[in-house]
Write a protein that holds these residues in place. Sequence first.
Motif, PDB file in Angstrom:
ATOM      1  N   UNK A  34       6.364  -5.728   8.684  1.00 21.86           N
ATOM      2  CA  UNK A  34       5.094  -6.029   8.023  1.00 21.86           C
ATOM      3  C   UNK A  34       4.016  -5.031   8.451  1.00 21.86           C
ATOM      4  N   UNK A  35       3.993  -4.728   9.734  1.00 20.12           N
ATOM      5  CA  UNK A  35       3.000  -3.772  10.244  1.00 20.12           C
ATOM      6  C   UNK A  35       3.177  -2.415   9.580  1.00 20.12           C
ATOM      7  N   UNK A  36       4.426  -1.921   9.601  1.00 26.66           N
ATOM      8  CA  UNK A  36       4.679  -0.600   9.028  1.00 26.66           C
ATOM      9  C   UNK A  36       4.410  -0.595   7.535  1.00 26.66           C
ATOM     10  N   UNK A  37       4.894  -1.647   6.872  1.00 28.89           N
ATOM     11  CA  UNK A  37       4.671  -1.736   5.434  1.00 28.89           C
ATOM     12  C   UNK A  37       3.193  -1.814   5.103  1.00 28.89           C
ATOM     13  N   UNK A  38       2.484  -2.649   5.868  1.00 32.87           N
ATOM     14  CA  UNK A  38       1.059  -2.806   5.623  1.00 32.87           C
ATOM     15  C   UNK A  38       0.315  -1.491   5.808  1.00 32.87           C
ATOM     16  N   UNK A  39       0.651  -0.783   6.880  1.00 33.31           N
ATOM     17  CA  UNK A  39      -0.022   0.489   7.135  1.00 33.31           C
ATOM     18  C   UNK A  39       0.247   1.481   6.011  1.00 33.31           C
ATOM     19  N   UNK A  40       1.504   1.551   5.602  1.00 35.10           N
ATOM     20  CA  UNK A  40       1.829   2.489   4.514  1.00 35.10           C
ATOM     21  C   UNK A  40       1.084   2.122   3.245  1.00 35.10           C
ATOM     22  N   UNK A  41       1.015   0.816   2.966  1.00 33.80           N
ATOM     23  CA  UNK A  41       0.313   0.375   1.762  1.00 33.80           C
ATOM     24  C   UNK A  41      -1.158   0.780   1.826  1.00 33.80           C
ATOM     25  N   UNK A  42      -1.760   0.598   2.993  1.00 34.13           N
ATOM     26  CA  UNK A  42      -3.177   0.955   3.127  1.00 34.13           C
ATOM     27  C   UNK A  42      -3.384   2.436   2.899  1.00 34.13           C
ATOM     28  N   UNK A  43      -2.566   3.265   3.567  1.00 34.99           N
ATOM     29  CA  UNK A  43      -2.751   4.710   3.428  1.00 34.99           C
ATOM     30  C   UNK A  43      -2.490   5.168   1.995  1.00 34.99           C
ATOM     31  N   UNK A  44      -1.438   4.611   1.400  1.00 33.75           N
ATOM     32  CA  UNK A  44      -1.131   4.994   0.014  1.00 33.75           C
ATOM     33  C   UNK A  44      -2.256   4.556  -0.909  1.00 33.75           C
ATOM     34  N   UNK A  45      -2.705   3.311  -0.705  1.00 30.79           N
ATOM     35  CA  UNK A  45      -3.779   2.788  -1.542  1.00 30.79           C
ATOM     36  C   UNK A  45      -5.035   3.625  -1.423  1.00 30.79           C
ATOM     37  N   UNK A  46      -5.349   4.022  -0.205  1.00 32.55           N
ATOM     38  CA  UNK A  46      -6.557   4.813   0.001  1.00 32.55           C
ATOM     39  C   UNK A  46      -6.415   6.195  -0.622  1.00 32.55           C
ATOM     40  N   UNK A  47      -5.215   6.741  -0.545  1.00 34.11           N
ATOM     41  CA  UNK A  47      -4.990   8.048  -1.149  1.00 34.11           C
ATOM     42  C   UNK A  47      -5.267   7.977  -2.640  1.00 34.11           C
ATOM     43  N   UNK A  91     -15.882  10.812  -1.147  1.00 37.70           N
ATOM     44  CA  UNK A  91     -15.493  12.135  -0.662  1.00 37.70           C
ATOM     45  C   UNK A  91     -16.646  13.116  -0.777  1.00 37.70           C
ATOM     46  N   UNK A  92     -17.369  13.014  -1.897  1.00 39.22           N
ATOM     47  CA  UNK A  92     -18.490  13.928  -2.106  1.00 39.22           C
ATOM     48  C   UNK A  92     -19.549  13.722  -1.028  1.00 39.22           C
ATOM     49  N   UNK A  93     -19.838  12.459  -0.729  1.00 36.31           N
ATOM     50  CA  UNK A  93     -20.833  12.153   0.290  1.00 36.31           C
ATOM     51  C   UNK A  93     -20.392  12.697   1.635  1.00 36.31           C
ATOM     52  N   UNK A 111      -7.041   5.759  -4.144  1.00 33.44           N
ATOM     53  CA  UNK A 111      -8.456   5.458  -4.319  1.00 33.44           C
ATOM     54  C   UNK A 111      -9.290   6.739  -4.288  1.00 33.44           C
ATOM     55  N   UNK A 112      -9.020   7.605  -3.311  1.00 33.78           N
ATOM     56  CA  UNK A 112      -9.837   8.805  -3.163  1.00 33.78           C
ATOM     57  C   UNK A 112      -9.566   9.813  -4.267  1.00 33.78           C
ATOM     58  N   UNK A 113      -8.337   9.861  -4.735  1.00 29.64           N
ATOM     59  CA  UNK A 113      -8.035  10.898  -5.712  1.00 29.64           C
ATOM     60  C   UNK A 113      -8.155  10.429  -7.150  1.00 29.64           C
TER      61      UNK A 113
END
Lengths: 259, 290, 318
Positions: free
Chosen positions: B142-155, B168-170, B157-159
């Motif tokens: 769960x920890x590993x999956x959760x972390x991957x989900x967060x990083x992927x989601x944020x990626x 990103x601009x700020x 989100x930013x792009x």
Amino acid sequence: MSLLTVSDLAIGFGGIRAVDGVSFAVQEGEIVSVIGPNGAGKTTLFNMISGLYTPDQGSVELAGQQVTAMAPHRLAARGLSRTFQNLQIFPQLTVLENVMTGRHLQEKPSLFADLLSLPSSRRKTRETEATARLLLDKVGLGQAAALEAGTLSYGGLKRLEIARALAAKPRLLLLDEPAAGCNAVETEEIDALIVAVAGEGISILLVEHDMKLVMKISSHIVVLDQGCKIAEGKPAEVSRNPKVIAAYLGSEAGDDAAA
Amino acid sequence: MAELLQFLLSGVTVGAIYALVALGFTLIYNASEVVNFAQGEFVMIGGMTTAFLSAAGLPIWLAALLAILAAVLIGIALNKLAVEPARGAPVLALIIITIGASIFLSGTAEIVFDKQFHRFEAFSGDAPIEIGGATIVPQSLWVLGGAMAVFAGLYLFFTRTLMGRAVLATANNRLAAKLVGINTGFVMTFSFALSAAIGALAGVLVTPITFTSYDVGVGLALKGFAGAMLGGMGSPPGALVGGLAIGLVEALTAGYISSDYKDAAAFIVILGVLFFLPQGLFGAKQVERV
Amino acid sequence: MRLSPKHATLLLLLAILALAPLVFPSSFYYRVFALIYVNALAVTGLVILLGFAGQVSLGHAGFVGIGAYASALAPMHLGLPPLLALVFGALLSALVAFVIGRPILRLKGYTLAIATLGFGILVSMVLRNEAWLTGGPDGVAVPALGLKDGLKGLGLKLKTSELWYWTSGIVLLFGAWLALNLQHSPSGRALRALHDSEVAAKTLGVDVARFKLKAFVVSAVYASISGSLLALMNGFVTPEVAGFLHSIELVTMAVLGGAGSVIGGFFGSVLLTALPQALTFFQEYKHLLLGLIMMLVMIFMTEGLVPSLQRRLFGRTS
């Protein structure tokens, strides 16, 4: 032997050649001005000469000795002093203390003596204070001695930096746009000051945009454009040089001058 | 061999948490150039609040949700009340403010909760899973999956989203962002809220494994910060790599050298990085302009 | 007669030292003030490093710990009399500071803060883990200095708490005098210059790296002696004395009063030492209040209490 010899100095930042193979010399007692449009690499050149940047290639010789990329504090010990285009005064020290710091090398402080406030330490402070006050008078800031340096006017700060640099008793003084951002009155004051300093035998390497001043006082002018030296010589020659005119005013004006 | 694998697995698990904390640092640093020393407290809040609410009878998913919400509100308050008023203050003042916030939050937790260790039930049980001679608990996945989900989601989100690109601009140039109409104040608040949520989620994920208590925040903040610096302050992929690296170094140190000094491992790594690679693995080289 | 800031500060400290006991409701206050003076000693060292030279150290309690444990262990393991143990601790701290200072002080801002933080944590970790030497997390007893008996021999009979009040007060006065001397001396100007602009200081001939190191070593010695006195005073030390929280408390004391001044550091010490004592029945709120104070002072009075108050009351800073 020249006081300062710059040979083939070059440096790049992330793909941009800020300075590309610049060479010139400053003789003892001369005032040499480095001019050129904005972005020509003048301050970068200064930063290399004064040890703040390490050049990618080339060398700097001071009084015949190799000083390329030497640490700034050691260059100061060899008689090189400078001011900064963007002002690097000590805002939390008083005006007087700013100039007093310039005497650091002559003081040769001893931590032990300073902690215990031994007579030698107190004597150094007294002498330094006296010298600093004289220098402040010379640049016209005598009345401001006790003020916090950050409260001075812009022109005052420019003069303060010069006084501080002079306190280090330099043989060669690098002035990086000493009159930049000053109004007409302040510029006049600084110009007079530079001439007075040169009159005392200190060699000067000057970056300036004020052409009147440059033409009036320089023994010798070096012109940079986009990192390269495009002309060098006496003021009269340089002012007529078509390449110089082109760099400042555009190529049509240069063609006109050549014609 | 199985031993090495065991250390690697536990290193990656704890490293995922450090990576999430590091990510929180990175987000706030990018938005405001502030290093938020209270980042670890969000993890503590996530874990402790969930533990207490679930002990009070709430189902875990609800307790976790409320815990994350609480952390978000605290993060926004931290920004509005402590960081924004001090904009432009010298670095030391900001350091003291965020450390003060960290001490305040853990001091409050000490009173609101208690000084004991707590946990709650793992999401899918505690039956250990065997992998090549090593064992991990399901919660680690769960920890590993959760972390991957967060990083992927944020990626993504930013792009892919407009809001993400505004952030990103700020981060890149605050004044320019303002001039093109981006509400940089909102971006700051948003970044704090997001960091708090990520931190709290990390707390929720890891507490069934490591337990939590009112004072875990400081250690987590320091290691997360070490990870962020290792990867290059301000770089989200750097946060991921750096956090995982710190976790691995720590686990290997605990296993092969000394478990007493495992906490020191992170610092020794960070000192090494600071001296040889000051900009971190993915950061940009800084040149001082005079 | 115009008093220089240096003499004004010393006079004020002397006045407080001499006159405070006259208003003590009980002898318990001797102990509180002794603690204030001991903390103020470490803080004065931090004022030199942080206030003069502008180098942040979030791990200075590490040096306090070295001094404290030197006083505890050197008599037992090296056979040193307590006074020499204190000197030994100071020399050891100076050596450690010299060795780690060179590389660490090349860093700036957040990275320097973290590196010093790491140092402090490493020291407290060693103190906690190496129980065979240090007694572990439970701490170790400290052999007494024997001052009380020594003075009795001279015909002076003092209670232990009074003794420590005067001892730590006099040591603080001496430490403050040294720091004030430094502030307006050639070395002090070099430090304060590099604080404002390292670049300019370098071009004026200041060997910035060497001066930062000097400030670091001197402040480490202050911290070490403070730690030794603390250990002797309490008769006992635990690894917490070198811990992160103690480092933060010291920095806060230094900054609270206005990081640039010795007297500011003194008042910061007064505030942060007296407060927990005054609120002993609110022991649980100690951390909460500490954190709150840190935030509030830094947000509303960024320069610290003393300069902000000076500005408000007199319209200037000295």
